[in-house]
Design a protein around this motif. Structure first.
Motif, PDB file in Angstrom:
ATOM      1  N   ASP A 170       0.803  -1.141  -0.160  1.00 10.45           N
ATOM      2  CA  ASP A 170       0.208   0.075  -0.013  1.00 10.45           C
ATOM      3  C   ASP A 170       0.716   1.321   0.012  1.00 10.45           C
ATOM      4  O   ASP A 170       0.163   2.388  -0.344  1.00 10.45           O
ATOM      5  N   PHE A 171       1.993   1.034   0.282  1.00  8.04           N
ATOM      6  CA  PHE A 171       3.026   2.126   0.609  1.00  8.04           C
ATOM      7  C   PHE A 171       4.090   2.595  -0.763  1.00  8.04           C
ATOM      8  O   PHE A 171       4.438   1.629  -0.963  1.00  8.04           O
ATOM      9  N   GLN A 172       4.342   3.671  -0.816  1.00  3.95           N
ATOM     10  CA  GLN A 172       5.287   4.019  -1.534  1.00  3.95           C
ATOM     11  C   GLN A 172       6.749   3.055  -1.178  1.00  3.95           C
ATOM     12  O   GLN A 172       6.679   2.986   0.187  1.00  3.95           O
ATOM     13  N   ASP A 173       7.665   2.865  -1.878  1.00  3.46           N
ATOM     14  CA  ASP A 173       8.786   2.208  -1.626  1.00  3.46           C
ATOM     15  C   ASP A 173       9.674   2.999  -0.349  1.00  3.46           C
ATOM     16  O   ASP A 173      10.238   2.600   0.433  1.00  3.46           O
ATOM     17  N   ASP A 229      17.673  -2.804   2.048  1.00  9.37           N
ATOM     18  CA  ASP A 229      19.115  -2.152   1.219  1.00  9.37           C
ATOM     19  C   ASP A 229      20.105  -2.528   2.167  1.00  9.37           C
ATOM     20  O   ASP A 229      21.372  -1.983   1.938  1.00  9.37           O
ATOM     21  N   GLY A 230      19.904  -2.841   3.269  1.00  8.23           N
ATOM     22  CA  GLY A 230      20.892  -3.453   4.348  1.00  8.23           C
ATOM     23  C   GLY A 230      21.037  -2.138   5.330  1.00  8.23           C
ATOM     24  O   GLY A 230      21.649  -2.467   6.449  1.00  8.23           O
ATOM     25  N   THR A 267      20.391   4.396   9.472  1.00  7.76           N
ATOM     26  CA  THR A 267      21.784   4.579   9.772  1.00  7.76           C
ATOM     27  C   THR A 267      22.374   3.204   8.765  1.00  7.76           C
ATOM     28  O   THR A 267      21.566   2.360   8.611  1.00  7.76           O
ATOM     29  N   ALA A 268      23.680   3.316   8.902  1.00  5.98           N
ATOM     30  CA  ALA A 268      24.282   2.026   8.181  1.00  5.98           C
ATOM     31  C   ALA A 268      23.943   0.747   9.236  1.00  5.98           C
ATOM     32  O   ALA A 268      23.831   1.113  10.336  1.00  5.98           O
ATOM     33  N   ALA A 269      24.054  -0.419   8.674  1.00 10.22           N
ATOM     34  CA  ALA A 269      24.071  -1.471   9.884  1.00 10.22           C
ATOM     35  C   ALA A 269      25.235  -1.316  10.824  1.00 10.22           C
ATOM     36  O   ALA A 269      26.447  -1.166  10.213  1.00 10.22           O
TER      37      ALA A 269
END
Length: 440
Positions: free
Chosen positions: A199-202, A236-237, A419-421
């Motif tokens: 239902d949501f934009q990405d 995307d991590g 944040t980055a992982a």
């Protein structure tokens, strides 16, 4: 981890939920300035307003010079209610015998007594310190010779012309009302249980709340109270964070907007043990809650409504800011919308969905009936933090957070970010705070 019965000591629950004079929590809250009513509710020489704060029955009025008075509703002569008084010529005159009091409680006229000019200096109405800031009238109910500075919360410092002020009365204890704001995992059910990720934009910031309805948490004590960081791994991590705060004694900051621009706070101000006035401050320059952002179909999340519909105000003790959707009409629930999964709850407003569930717990939640689980970490941590602070004040005279160090509140900000992982959440929080748009 399986649910464990909440073995919370009943006496602890009693201490946390009772706020009247002489109670443990009442003493704590009387150390803070309380947002009592909107400045716009009082007109010079206008009608007095009945005001219920921490179980105390008060009146508020604005005198001829524009000053605000808040005092015990009882005239100190024969205890007739000053609500029926005449607001005239810089004072409130009791209609019973004509005694008149200024905003500081001084008796300035005693016309029914032969030597009234001599006696009036010996009589004083119980009046409290008052100030106005950010569109609110603030009242201090503690010892009037030890008044702290106003809280340095960012939202409480928004300039007059840039602040949105809203009130809603909730018919339940302050603690259970507040805890709805620090319980993040309910969003994917109560507010968005009918939605799917498709239902949501990405890039919609609320997409992850329905992609993963069981986030993991970090919870910590902070200088202003408690904080949580709920995190979910994106495809995307990157790590998606929703950070929220509890600030002493009854403030919350919800993670419903972008962290860098989200300036807002809610005060869950106890009227008495079984009624709460929610005071909401937000910055007009902030973009607003994510729940109003359009979905793929161009519409907001079903059930989102921009404002509360109110009943007309009345002059009784519980007559201000009452929502039209209430227990008596089942919060205007639409069972067909619920059955069709158009709206998960069938209740057509995010705030009123919260209202319904917290009021449905009863006037004061029976904590012994609860079974807390890992997703309730923030609730449990906040209860412990509040109770420890209240007992430390009562037993050792230790000032609670935000009194001795009011600037500590300035460090609190809520919202969402990525944040980055592997980046520690409090480190990421500190870095985002440096980048944030501030009101001063």
């Amino acid at each position: 981890m399986t649910p464990q019965a909440n073995a919370q000591n009943p006496s602890n629950s009693e201490m946390m939920t009772r706020v009247g004079p002489g109670t443990v929590m009442g003493e704590l809250m009387r150390r803070y300035w309380l947002p009592a009513l909107a400045s716009s509710e009082l007109k010079a020489d206008g009608d007095p307003v009945r005001l219920l704060l921490l179980g105390e029955r008060l009146i508020a009025f604005r005198d001829s010079s524009g000053r605000v008075g808040v005092m015990d509703q009882r005239c100190p002569h024969r205890c007739a209610s000053l609500f029926f008084g005449r607001n005239e010529h810089d004072g409130m005159r009791c209609v019973y015998h004509g005694w008149k009091f200024d905003v500081e409680g001084n008796c300035v006229e005693m016309p029914n007594v032969q030597n009234g000019e001599e006696l009036k200096a010996k009589v004083k109405a119980r009046a409290y310190k008052v100030t106005e800031q950010s569109g609110l009238v603030w009242v201090y109910l503690g010892a009037q010779d030890h008044v702290p500075p106003l809280p340095a919360m960012e939202a409480a410092l928004i300039p007059e012309g840039e602040v949105n002020v809203r009130f809603v009365q909730r018919a339940c204890n302050w603690l259970q009302a507040l805890e709805g704001d620090i319980d993040t995992s309910h969003f994917g059910f109560l507010h968005a249980g009918h939605a799917t990720a498709d239902d949501f934009q990405d890039d919609h910031p609320m997409r992850h709340t329905v992609t993963n309805r069981a986030p993991e948490y970090h919870v910590a004590d902070t200088p202003w109270g408690t904080s949580y960081g709920a995190y979910r791994q994106e495809e995307d991590g990157r790590m998606s964070w929703r950070v929220a705060n509890f600030l002493f004694p009854f403030w919350t900051q919800a993670p419903n907007s972008d962290f860098l621009t989200n300036v807002g706070v809610r005060g869950w101000v106890p009227m008495d043990d079984e009624h709460t006035m929610v005071v909401m401050l937000s910055w007009k320059k902030s973009p607003g809650a994510y729940t109003g952002m359009p979905l793929k179909n161009g519409k907001p999340i079903p059930g989102f409504a921009p404002a509360v519909d109110y009943l007309p105000n009345t002059t009784d003790w519980y007559g201000r800011w009452r929502p039209q959707a209430r227990a008596e009409n089942d919060y205007e629930i639409d069972r067909e919308a619920q059955r069709s999964n158009e709206i998960y709850t069938g209740i057509r407003m995010v705030f009123m969905q919260d209202q319904a569930v917290t009021e449905s717990m009863g006037p004061i939640t029976d904590h012994s009936f609860e079974h807390l689980v890992p997703s309730d970490q923030m609730v449990a941590r906040t209860r412990r933090r509040v109770l420890r602070a209240a007992l430390a004040l009562r037993q050792e005279g230790v000032l609670p957070p935000g009194i001795a160090d009011p600037e500590a509140m300035w460090g609190a900000r809520s919202g969402s970010f990525h944040t980055a992982a592997g980046v520690p959440w409090q480190e990421a929080y500190s870095e985002r705070l440096k980048e944030a748009t501030r009101v001063r």
